[in-house]
Design an enzyme around this catalytic site. Structure first.
Site, mmCIF file in Angstrom:
data_model
loop_
_atom_site.group_PDB
_atom_site.id
_atom_site.type_symbol
_atom_site.label_atom_id
_atom_site.label_comp_id
_atom_site.label_asym_id
_atom_site.label_seq_id
_atom_site.Cartn_x
_atom_site.Cartn_y
_atom_site.Cartn_z
ATOM 1 N N TYR A 269 0.821 -1.216 0.000
ATOM 2 C CA TYR A 269 0.000 0.000 0.000
ATOM 3 C C TYR A 269 0.856 1.267 0.000
ATOM 4 C CZ TYR A 269 -3.141 3.689 1.509
ATOM 5 O OH TYR A 269 -3.819 4.872 1.594
ATOM 6 N N ASP A 304 -8.272 -3.576 -1.241
ATOM 7 C CA ASP A 304 -9.446 -2.780 -1.628
ATOM 8 C C ASP A 304 -9.033 -1.479 -2.320
ATOM 9 O OD1 ASP A 304 -9.674 -0.602 0.917
ATOM 10 O OD2 ASP A 304 -8.696 -2.493 1.373
ATOM 11 N N LYS A 376 -11.231 -9.240 5.375
ATOM 12 C CA LYS A 376 -11.792 -7.918 5.637
ATOM 13 C C LYS A 376 -12.502 -7.421 4.381
ATOM 14 C CE LYS A 376 -10.737 -3.255 7.152
ATOM 15 N NZ LYS A 376 -9.685 -2.252 7.358
#
Length: 523
Positions: A269, A304, A376
């Protein structure tokens, strides 16, 4: 293993082997390098705390002084604890203060005559850092006792809700109210831009920007408040923050010391979305995950986010690849499957035909690939238009997919996404949506079986096949090259560029890190 999607077990095994092949060189790279944040985390575990009058943490000042005298490649443990032994002291924070004032010089004991000095420094360093790791062990045992006393939520997925006022003393009552309304996990969003600070602020903070600064004191205050809520509600309420950015290892250490339960901790990320140097990130993430493993913390990964920049249908396989890589890196660092909150999201454009069936295929693929991980599941954000009625309906579909596919952690979606920072009333409506869907359909996963050979099975198998093809290509070049070429989230991040590269050093032959030495031994 066939499950509901009739996945080819040979192809699944091939995917994992390819992820190992792609990840292994990165692990070897991480094993041979250190960073300023890794070394600061070592000093925090050894007991260094506090900041100078300008708010710069003493760990930063101490590492800067060591680097100025002997460089970073030896690690800080030997020069710092050699200086303490010579000064006949055990107070590392006081040493940092002296170093900042220029009254201490550092050296790396060398030569035959320095053997005794090196041994003494290593013993002192291991003793001090070991005390910090034992404190983390005690906090983990404390969590286990509280979960046993108060109990876990009675159903999955756990309901995960965000607070983010900027003021820790405002966050606390909001978090407690959210827990009373049904939240099982409270996430305190960090202040905008904190991931790019190369230091961890000190103390309780009352000003932030779209979030609250992550500090050790803020961790302590919120954990204590949620312990009160856990006792009141008769279930253990978990706390989440962020181990990402330039201070990833330090955040992990502080989370372990203050008994946080989950930490955002993705392997890529920071590279993709904060332009942090890839080598810096991979070195930092390995150490941080070793700490998380020891502390019993569940990590949340960030796949995500890929779907906010790339198309959620065309690039679905990149999410699967990242999940497999995150699994490999996590296992190598010592994390168990129950600690892998692998991320994915409901981000397909609702105007796409059969969008809900596509979402079901992608979510169920993640569930079947990682059956023991508390996945998640993230709500729609990219295609929220400001129409709150449509947004609430989309969130309902998101909640339903989460229930049907057995997700482990469900982040509550807000109908006012893309309009305003949610009001308390928005949160209440969002929680009603979650409670209704889970109450009405929480057990529907038992009955949901896609048609053999039908749309959902075909789509899931196609995504898996595309993921294997991509992993083959990554293995033929390298993961660092793939990242540089924009494979994930369409962001191109070369290994010789990015923030924080100047804080990376290759290990010298006498590099010593007592934390890694302890963490790589059985607990």
């Amino acid at each position: 293993m066939t499950g509901k999607l009739d996945l080819d077990p040979v192809l699944v095994a091939r995917a994992r082997e390819l992820a190992r092949r792609a990840g292994r060189p990165v692990v070897e790279l991480a094993r041979g390098h250190t960073t300023v944040s890794v070394e600061r985390a070592v000093l925090r575990l050894a007991g260094v705390s506090g900041a100078d009058p300008d708010g710069i943490p003493w760990v930063n000042r101490l590492v800067e002084a060591v680097v100025a005298d002997v460089g970073l490649g030896h690690g800080v443990a030997l020069p710092v604890f050699d200086a303490l032994v010579r000064e006949q002291s055990t107070d590392v924070t006081l040493l940092a203060q002296k170093a900042a004032a220029g009254s201490v010089r550092f050296q790396v004991p060398s030569g035959r005559a320095a053997t005794v000095a090196r041994r003494a420094a290593r013993r002192a360093a291991r003793r001090a850092v070991g005390a910090g790791i034992r404190r983390i062990d005690r906090r983990r045992a404390e969590r286990d006792r509280l979960v046993k006393r108060f109990g876990d939520p009675k159903q999955r997925p756990w309901i995960y809700l965000i607070v983010a006022t900027g003021d820790i003393y405002e966050d606390i009552p909001q978090a407690q109210a959210a827990a009373r309304a049904g939240a099982d996990v409270i996430a305190v969003i960090r202040s905008t831009g904190q991931s790019l600070l190369d230091y961890v602020p000190e103390g309780a903070t009352r000003e932030g920007f779209a979030g609250t600064y992550a500090t050790q004191e803020n961790f302590r205050l919120m954990r204590a408040a949620l312990d009160v809520s856990s006792k009141e509600l008769g279930r253990y309420v978990r706390l989440t923050n962020y181990a990402s950015g330039l201070c990833m290892p330090e955040m992990a250490a502080l989370a372990g010391l203050e008994r946080l339960d989950m930490m955002l901790n993705d392997s890529m990320y920071g590279i993709l979305f904060r332009d942090i140097n890839p080598v810096r990130t991979f070195v930092d993430q390995r150490f941080s995950r070793q700490v998380h493993a020891r502390a019993g913390i569940i990590i949340n990964t960030g796949e995500d986010n890929y779907l906010t920049t790339a198309d959620a249908v065309d690039e679905a396989h990149t999410v699967t690849v990242s999940q497999l890589l995150n699994e490999y890196f996590a296992h190598e660092a010592g994390l168990a499957d129950w600690q892998l909150g692998l991320g994915h999201a409901f981000e397909i454009n609702p105007e796409v035909p059969e969008s809900l069936r596509l979402e079901l295929a992608h979510a169920l693929l993640a569930r079947e690939l990682f059956p023991d991980a508390p996945l998640k599941w993230m709500p729609p954000t990219k295609h929220m238009t400001g129409d709150v009625f449509r947004g609430n309906l989309l969130d309902g579909f998101f909640n339903l997919v989460g229930a049907l596919t057995g997700q482990g952690i469900l982040l509550v979606g807000m109908m006012t996404e893309a309009v305003v920072t949610p009001w308390l009333s928005d949160r209440d409506i969002a929680l009603q949506n979650v409670r209704y869907v889970l109450g009405a359909a929480g057990g529907l996963a038992e009955d949901f079986v896609p048609a053999p050979g039908g749309f959902i099975q075909q789509r899931a198998n196609r995504v898996l096949g595309e993921a294997v093809d991509l992993l083959e290509r990554i293995g033929d070049q390298s993961l660092l090259t793939a990242i540089a070429e924009g494979t994930f989230g369409i962001m191109k991040r070369p290994a010789d560029r990015g923030k924080g590269l100047d804080g990376v050093a290759r290990h010298e032959v006498d590099y010593y890190n007592p934390a890694t030495e302890i963490l790589e031994q059985p607990a």
